[in-house]
Scaffold this active site. Structure first.
Site, PDB file in Angstrom:
ATOM      1  N   HIS A   1       3.777  -1.271   2.202  1.00 23.97           N
ATOM      2  CA  HIS A   1       2.528  -0.629   2.588  1.00 23.97           C
ATOM      3  C   HIS A   1       1.777  -0.165   1.351  1.00 23.97           C
ATOM      4  CE1 HIS A   1       4.482  -0.436   6.543  1.00 23.97           C
ATOM      5  NE2 HIS A   1       3.258  -0.287   7.044  1.00 23.97           N
TER       6      HIS A   1
ATOM      7  N   LYS B   1       0.783   5.720   1.575  1.00 24.92           N
ATOM      8  CA  LYS B   1       1.652   6.027   2.725  1.00 24.92           C
ATOM      9  C   LYS B   1       2.696   7.058   2.312  1.00 24.92           C
ATOM     10  CE  LYS B   1       4.250   3.856   6.480  1.00 24.92           C
ATOM     11  NZ  LYS B   1       3.485   4.619   7.491  1.00 24.92           N
TER      12      LYS B   1
END
Length: 247
Positions: free
Chosen positions: A134, A138
């Site tokens: 990600h 995050k």
């Protein structure tokens, strides 16, 4: 039939903004009250038919209680949840429909179903590893989707994920135990979400993968869940229930 009023918590985050954008093109649903993490959550539940919650970890238990208190269905997309959050959602689900999912993508939920089925078919001679990547912003790891996939694999093998999960490896760790479900986490750049479930045997590998290319797909999935939850009976649900993919 009146349009469904969709309240939004976490309205200023990436997913909150994506849900707001998606609502403008969604027939039969209108934007209700919205608040960011420090806003008046009680007013959002009071003025909505269903609330979508994409706030950061730490708010879910309180929001579940508000959902029950106001009799408002709720869709929870927050990841990195603690045991207390799940207990609060279970309690709220006695009174309202509550959908909680680590990922609202149709493709990811199909991947979850495939993972569970493959794990049930392949014995523990097939090692299972889950890889996710990600964007750099995050805050939790492994991702909610990676955990969802790990739970599906564990379910397929008839074991509890916490009993077999290896969430990190470092140093001299010895040979890989049979039956372990491993996780690997990558972070960087602006990656929306990439997940792989790897089944590795002595002479072959099976790789199931999903790539997210547009954050709007998660927003549209959350709205699909909200539409479903608005008329569902009280209970604790996930996207497999919403999509009719439960065994």
């Amino acid at each position: 039939m009146a349009d469904i009023r969709v309240g939004l918590l976490g309205s200023e985050g990436r997913m909150g903004r994506a849900v707001t954008d998606a609502l403008t093109d969604t027939v039969g649903m209108v934007a209700g009250p919205a608040a960011d993490r420090d806003g008046d959550a009680a007013a959002v539940f009071a003025g909505s038919d269903v609330v979508i919650d994409f706030t950061p970890p730490g708010h879910t238990a309180r929001h579940a209680g508000l959902a029950a208190a106001h009799g408002t269905a709720c869709v929870v997309g927050t990841t990195g949840l603690a045991a207390a959050d799940h207990a609060a959602m279970d309690a709220a689900a006695m009174d309202v429909a509550l959908v909680q999912a680590g990922n609202f993508s149709l493709g990811v939920n199909l991947l979850t179903a495939f993972t569970r089925r493959a794990a049930a078919i392949l014995d523990d001679g097939w090692d299972i590893e889950i890889l996710e990547m990600h964007h750099r912003h995050k805050v939790d790891a492994p991702s909610g989707t990676a955990t969802l996939l790990g739970e599906a694999a564990a379910h397929g093998r008839g074991v509890a994920l916490d009993d077999v999960a290896r969430r990190s490896r470092d140093g001299v760790i010895g040979e890989r135990p049979a039956g372990e479900i491993g996780f690997a986490t990558l972070r960087g750049g602006s990656v929306i979400g990439e997940h792989e479930v790897i089944f590795a045997a002595g002479s072959e590998r099976l790789v199931l993968a999903h790539r997210a290319e547009d954050r709007g797909l998660f927003a549209r999935g959350a709205l699909t869940a909200a539409r479903w939850a608005a008329t569902a009976a009280p209970g604790r649900y996930d996207m497999l229930d919403v999509l009719g993919l439960k065994d």
